[in-house]
Design a protein around this motif. Structure first.
Motif, PDB file in Angstrom:
ATOM      1  N   GLY A 185       0.809  -1.212   0.000  1.00 46.48           N
ATOM      2  CA  GLY A 185       0.000   0.000   0.000  1.00 46.48           C
ATOM      3  C   GLY A 185       0.840   1.258   0.000  1.00 46.48           C
ATOM      4  O   GLY A 185       0.576   2.207  -0.769  1.00 46.48           O
ATOM      5  N   VAL A 186       1.854   1.316   0.849  1.00 48.24           N
ATOM      6  CA  VAL A 186       2.730   2.482   0.888  1.00 48.24           C
ATOM      7  C   VAL A 186       3.446   2.657  -0.449  1.00 48.24           C
ATOM      8  O   VAL A 186       3.556   3.770  -0.982  1.00 48.24           O
ATOM      9  N   ALA A 187       3.910   1.560  -1.019  1.00 51.09           N
ATOM     10  CA  ALA A 187       4.648   1.642  -2.286  1.00 51.09           C
ATOM     11  C   ALA A 187       3.776   2.160  -3.417  1.00 51.09           C
ATOM     12  O   ALA A 187       4.204   3.012  -4.209  1.00 51.09           O
ATOM     13  N   VAL A 188       2.539   1.678  -3.512  1.00 49.96           N
ATOM     14  CA  VAL A 188       1.693   2.110  -4.628  1.00 49.96           C
ATOM     15  C   VAL A 188       1.210   3.539  -4.432  1.00 49.96           C
ATOM     16  O   VAL A 188       1.057   4.300  -5.394  1.00 49.96           O
ATOM     17  N   LEU A 189       0.974   3.957  -3.189  1.00 46.53           N
ATOM     18  CA  LEU A 189       0.599   5.346  -2.944  1.00 46.53           C
ATOM     19  C   LEU A 189       1.743   6.284  -3.296  1.00 46.53           C
ATOM     20  O   LEU A 189       1.534   7.385  -3.819  1.00 46.53           O
ATOM     21  N   ALA A 190       2.974   5.860  -3.012  1.00 50.27           N
ATOM     22  CA  ALA A 190       4.137   6.679  -3.353  1.00 50.27           C
ATOM     23  C   ALA A 190       4.376   6.701  -4.860  1.00 50.27           C
ATOM     24  O   ALA A 190       4.707   7.748  -5.430  1.00 50.27           O
ATOM     25  N   ALA A 191       4.194   5.554  -5.515  1.00 47.31           N
ATOM     26  CA  ALA A 191       4.526   5.447  -6.936  1.00 47.31           C
ATOM     27  C   ALA A 191       3.449   6.022  -7.842  1.00 47.31           C
ATOM     28  O   ALA A 191       3.755   6.630  -8.871  1.00 47.31           O
ATOM     29  N   ARG A 192       2.184   5.820  -7.488  1.00 48.95           N
ATOM     30  CA  ARG A 192       1.082   6.246  -8.338  1.00 48.95           C
ATOM     31  C   ARG A 192       0.351   7.488  -7.824  1.00 48.95           C
ATOM     32  O   ARG A 192      -0.225   8.243  -8.586  1.00 48.95           O
ATOM     33  N   GLY A 193       0.352   7.682  -6.496  1.00 44.78           N
ATOM     34  CA  GLY A 193      -0.393   8.789  -5.909  1.00 44.78           C
ATOM     35  C   GLY A 193      -1.805   8.380  -5.564  1.00 44.78           C
ATOM     36  O   GLY A 193      -2.394   7.510  -6.218  1.00 44.78           O
ATOM     37  N   PRO A 194      -2.408   8.985  -4.535  1.00 42.06           N
ATOM     38  CA  PRO A 194      -3.735   8.576  -4.067  1.00 42.06           C
ATOM     39  C   PRO A 194      -4.852   8.764  -5.088  1.00 42.06           C
ATOM     40  O   PRO A 194      -5.865   8.075  -5.025  1.00 42.06           O
ATOM     41  N   ALA A 195      -4.688   9.701  -6.040  1.00 46.93           N
ATOM     42  CA  ALA A 195      -5.775  10.016  -6.968  1.00 46.93           C
ATOM     43  C   ALA A 195      -5.729   9.210  -8.263  1.00 46.93           C
ATOM     44  O   ALA A 195      -6.672   9.287  -9.067  1.00 46.93           O
ATOM     45  N   TYR A 196      -4.678   8.446  -8.469  1.00 47.60           N
ATOM     46  CA  TYR A 196      -4.523   7.725  -9.739  1.00 47.60           C
ATOM     47  C   TYR A 196      -5.643   6.718  -9.949  1.00 47.60           C
ATOM     48  O   TYR A 196      -6.062   6.028  -9.019  1.00 47.60           O
ATOM     49  N   ARG A 197      -6.145   6.632 -11.169  1.00 48.10           N
ATOM     50  CA  ARG A 197      -7.176   5.661 -11.541  1.00 48.10           C
ATOM     51  C   ARG A 197      -6.664   4.777 -12.666  1.00 48.10           C
ATOM     52  O   ARG A 197      -5.998   5.266 -13.591  1.00 48.10           O
ATOM     53  N   ILE A 198      -6.990   3.503 -12.611  1.00 43.57           N
ATOM     54  CA  ILE A 198      -6.516   2.535 -13.602  1.00 43.57           C
ATOM     55  C   ILE A 198      -7.504   2.467 -14.763  1.00 43.57           C
ATOM     56  O   ILE A 198      -8.694   2.201 -14.557  1.00 43.57           O
ATOM     57  N   PRO A 199      -7.051   2.692 -15.998  1.00 45.72           N
ATOM     58  CA  PRO A 199      -7.969   2.660 -17.143  1.00 45.72           C
ATOM     59  C   PRO A 199      -8.169   1.264 -17.714  1.00 45.72           C
ATOM     60  O   PRO A 199      -7.259   0.435 -17.706  1.00 45.72           O
TER      61      PRO A 199
END
Length: 393
Positions: free
Chosen positions: A36-50
């Motif tokens: 969770g920490v890694a993906v929040l750092a890498a993608r950011g909290p607002a990122y959405r997957i298309p």
């Protein structure tokens, strides 16, 4: 006979107690905190997957391109509330095609690579209901019957029968929404044509897009429900953000890289997956308390989203039925933590507010347990309950 513990103060980062705190230990689902920490750092909290649909090489061909959203639903009856929906995407495709009738659906799930099951998983994971084949395109976390799984989620702790080929299943569901009735013959795997500026219905032209819930919400669900399939998809998002293959190996390497970039002791973590199902994972308790401190001390505001999904002692998630005995009641309502369970492995890591209002972070990892599951959990809960009683009041 192997219990490793780390306790620290969140506001100061001061280590308060340790026993084997730097020893790499099998973490089970506590791994999801690192993911969770890694993906929040890498993608950011607002990122959405298309999830996209593009025109195929021949008239009427539609290529369904998986972006790695494990929560994608078929329609309004999906397992995950608020998820992106294939019926919305199908409506966009019909509008984009105009008078051209869909003739075939090609499934492009090439964004993810490597094996769909991690080699370190127990043999019953693929069929036991808590794991699934990890593909870049799937609906409802690869659940075979989303409506039934949603109805029984609390009773079964979110276990559910999964489909063996999630990408092809999603393709068949999409074909049906487009009005194709020829069955499996009208759905096959392939890759999308290169777009190269294509418009209209030319090969590679985009026909529609739907987007997942924001990353902050996906992380919430992953942690609160201990959703293994979402966790593996999140690890792959870390990999893609860091230019690595969307695979188990790529996700593990990218997570290690991101944690190192955050200043965490990456030498104290060695991962094979993002969910914690693999018995080859190793994390030290002190890395977990360092990670939680970093997320909670305000230095990286985007990481604070890790706390939203943490179960609360005696109230929610995997801690709902815990902290209710006399010996552990002090932890009810003030312990917020992620649990981890494999046979012989039990772990818990999170935060606890003490009697005088001090916020501590703790991690307790045991990977050679021999007693009953209830006895082991009670022993772990007594540790965090003792911390809850600390202070002058």
């Amino acid at each position: 006979d192997r219990v490793h513990v780390s306790v620290a103060d969140v506001s100061t980062g001061q280590a308060l107690y340790g026993s084997g705190q730097d020893t790499p230990t099998v973490p089970a689902s506590v791994t999801k905190l690192a993911t969770g920490v890694a993906v929040l750092a890498a993608r950011g909290p607002a990122y959405r997957i298309p999830t996209r649909a593009v025109a195929g090489a021949n008239p009427g061909e539609v290529v369904l391109v998986g972006g790695g959203d494990p929560t994608l639903a078929v329609d309004k009856n999906g397992f995950y509330p608020g998820a992106a929906r294939l019926d919305d995407l199908a409506a966009q495709v019909r509008d984009a095609l105009g008078g051209t009738a869909p003739t075939k659906v090609i499934v492009d799930s090439s964004l993810f690579s490597g094996p769909v099951f991690e080699p370190g998983w127990d043999a019953d994971i693929p069929t036991g209901g808590f794991g699934a084949a990890i593909t870049a395109l799937m609906t409802d976390g690869a659940r075979k019957n989303a409506a039934e799984a949603r109805r029984t989620a609390e009773e079964t702790n979110h276990a559910a029968e999964r489909v063996p080929q999630p990408d092809l299943t999603a393709g068949r569901q999409f074909a049906k929404l487009l009005g194709l009735t020829g069955g499996a013959a009208q759905v096959s795997r392939g890759t999308a044509p290169a777009a190269s500026g294509a418009t209209g219905t030319a090969p590679g032209a985009e026909l529609g897009t739907v987007e997942s819930l924001p990353m902050i919400r996906l992380v919430d669900i992953m942690i609160s429900d201990s959703d293994n399939v979402i966790a593996e998809a999140m690890a792959r998002q870390v990999a893609l953000a860091k230019g690595k293959p969307g695979s188990f190996v790529g996700g593990a390497a990218a997570t290690d890289q991101v944690l190192g970039e955050l200043g965490l002791p990456a030498g104290e973590i060695s991962l094979a997956d993002g969910s914690g199902l693999s018995r080859t994972n190793r994390i030290s308790p002190s890395l977990l308390t360092d990670l939680i401190t970093l997320a909670g001390n305000g230095s990286h505001p985007e990481l604070a989203a890790i706390f939203g999904g943490l179960p609360v002692g005696g109230w929610s998630g995997t801690l709902d039925e815990r902290y209710r005995a006399a010996a552990t009641r002090a932890g009810a309502g003030v312990v917020r933590a992620k649990t981890g369970t494999l046979s012989g492995v039990n772990a818990i890591a999170g935060t606890v507010t003490t009697a005088d209002g001090r916020l501590l972070t703790f991690a307790v990892l045991t990977d050679r347990t021999q007693g009953s599951l209830d006895e082991t959990r009670a022993a772990l809960d007594r540790i965090s309950s003792a911390l809850a009683g600390c202070g002058c009041r």
